[in-house]
Design a protein around this motif. Structure first.
Motif, mmCIF file in Angstrom:
data_model
loop_
_atom_site.group_PDB
_atom_site.id
_atom_site.type_symbol
_atom_site.label_atom_id
_atom_site.label_comp_id
_atom_site.label_asym_id
_atom_site.label_seq_id
_atom_site.Cartn_x
_atom_site.Cartn_y
_atom_site.Cartn_z
ATOM 1 N N LYS A 101 -4.463 7.805 4.459
ATOM 2 C CA LYS A 101 -5.904 8.024 4.229
ATOM 3 C C LYS A 101 -6.750 6.996 4.965
ATOM 4 O O LYS A 101 -7.767 7.319 5.577
ATOM 5 N N LEU A 102 -6.335 5.749 4.866
ATOM 6 C CA LEU A 102 -7.127 4.691 5.502
ATOM 7 C C LEU A 102 -7.111 4.821 7.025
ATOM 8 O O LEU A 102 -8.128 4.599 7.686
ATOM 9 N N ARG A 103 -5.937 5.203 7.548
ATOM 10 C CA ARG A 103 -5.850 5.427 8.997
ATOM 11 C C ARG A 103 -6.813 6.536 9.430
ATOM 12 O O ARG A 103 -7.533 6.424 10.393
ATOM 13 N N PHE B 255 -9.410 7.496 7.904
ATOM 14 C CA PHE B 255 -10.781 7.024 7.727
ATOM 15 C C PHE B 255 -11.238 6.181 8.919
ATOM 16 O O PHE B 255 -12.347 6.359 9.437
ATOM 17 N N VAL B 256 -10.370 5.293 9.353
ATOM 18 C CA VAL B 256 -10.710 4.436 10.496
ATOM 19 C C VAL B 256 -10.948 5.288 11.744
ATOM 20 O O VAL B 256 -11.933 5.107 12.467
ATOM 21 N N ARG C 49 -11.806 8.397 11.886
ATOM 22 C CA ARG C 49 -13.045 9.158 11.704
ATOM 23 C C ARG C 49 -14.270 8.280 11.982
ATOM 24 O O ARG C 49 -15.197 8.677 12.679
ATOM 25 N N THR C 50 -14.240 7.085 11.423
ATOM 26 C CA THR C 50 -15.369 6.166 11.598
ATOM 27 C C THR C 50 -15.591 5.853 13.071
ATOM 28 O O THR C 50 -16.717 5.836 13.571
ATOM 29 N N ILE D 150 0.850 -1.185 0.000
ATOM 30 C CA ILE D 150 0.000 0.000 0.000
ATOM 31 C C ILE D 150 0.884 1.231 0.000
ATOM 32 O O ILE D 150 1.761 1.355 0.850
ATOM 33 N N VAL E 49 0.650 7.216 1.050
ATOM 34 C CA VAL E 49 -0.489 8.150 1.115
ATOM 35 C C VAL E 49 -1.803 7.403 1.349
ATOM 36 O O VAL E 49 -2.683 7.888 2.050
ATOM 37 N N VAL E 50 -1.917 6.223 0.758
ATOM 38 C CA VAL E 50 -3.148 5.451 0.943
ATOM 39 C C VAL E 50 -3.248 4.976 2.388
ATOM 40 O O VAL E 50 -4.319 5.024 3.004
ATOM 41 N N GLN E 51 -2.113 4.554 2.924
ATOM 42 C CA GLN E 51 -2.116 4.115 4.324
ATOM 43 C C GLN E 51 -2.591 5.222 5.242
ATOM 44 O O GLN E 51 -3.400 5.001 6.148
#
Lengths: 82, 206
Positions: free
Chosen positions: A67-69, A71-72, A74-75, A60, A63-65
């Motif tokens: 973003k996903l972090r 996102f998690v 935030r969720t 990965i 930058v994607v990592q």
């Protein structure tokens, strides 16, 4: 003796080692006298290896990592807030 | 392949998530994000799409964990969601082409024996493995695989799932998984053979 066509149909199981002993023996017997089938076996095997090695290199991107972090986090926050 | 410990960890985290322990989701996300991203990327061949898919899958896990009943392994469930989300992203699943075995096999005589010489280029693959050209050729060949064969190839040969597990994810019988995998490998072999044969014959002249 089994023919080349039958022999090539069994390659998958042969490589996985899931063939019956008897069938495996007759396949190996066939390979002894059949250079084209050996070539096919070798190139079939190396196709599998080279293709899976090439595609499994994927990591990965940083930058994607990130973003996903985000996102998690935030969720989870949303859930906690609710 | 997931070990027993990994499976036990999955089960524990799923249980905790269902009980409302939020940290468990964080851990699941960390454990699975590479797997999800890699599969999505190999299907979509696009970083943004793969990122979107990964995000959607994580959200699905978070929201739908209660619908996961544990009939299959948790990882199979995650793979299934990833496939569905990737296909949604691609929207049009390519029309199912049919891979004809005869096109991928050498020519046989009436008794099923090969009559022509077959170049063995298997040694070239090692020396070419990390060249960009090889990478490109392989990615193109995989992209051309019909969807049914491609997904089996990605799960089994790239992600390293067992035949049984691939069957579980795709709801296919073992013989069906095996036959699709065989077709995928034959297809790729055929596509790669032009490239490697040429390299081999160039090398021989040098």
């Amino acid at each position: 003796m089994i023919c080349c066509r039958e022999c090539l149909e069994l390659l998958n199981d042969y490589i996985d080692g899931t063939l019956d002993g008897g069938v495996r023996d007759s396949l190996e017997e066939h390979f002894k006298d059949c250079p084209p089938c050996i070539s096919f076996l070798n190139t079939y095997k190396s196709t599998t290896e080279v293709a899976s090695k090439t595609l499994s290199e994927i990591e990965i991107p940083e930058v994607v990592q990130v973003k996903l972090r985000e996102f998690v986090t935030r969720t989870l926050k949303k859930k906690e807030g609710s | 392949m997931p070990t027993k410990e990994e499976k036990a960890l999955d089960e524990r985290l799923v249980k905790e998530m269902k009980e409302g322990k939020l940290e468990a989701f964080d851990q699941i996300a960390l454990l699975y994000q590479r797997k999800i991203y890699a599969l999505a990327f190999n299907l979509t061949r696009n970083q943004m799409d793969a990122q979107d898919v990964a995000q959607e899958v994580l959200l699905s896990i978070f929201k739908k964990i209660h619908t996961f009943q544990g009939k299959s392994a948790f990882s199979s469930w995650v793979y299934r969601i990833t496939l569905n989300a990737s296909y949604m992203k691609l929207r049009t699943k390519k029309k199912d082409q049919f891979v004809s075995l005869d096109d991928m096999l050498p020519s046989f005589n009436n008794s099923g024996f090969q009559q022509e010489k077959l170049l063995d280029w298997s040694n070239s693959t090692d020396s070419l493995l990390f060249s960009n050209e090889t990478k490109e050729i392989i990615e193109k060949a995989v992209a051309l695989l019909p969807e049914k064969e491609k997904v089996v190839f990605l799960l089994r040969d790239v992600e390293g799932l067992s035949t049984e597990k691939v069957g579980e994810v795709l709801e296919l019988s073992i013989p069906a998984v095996k036959s699709r995998l065989h077709r995928a490998r034959l297809f790729l072999r055929k596509k790669l053979s032009h490239y490697f044969e040429e390299y081999e014959s160039r090398g021989a002249k040098k």
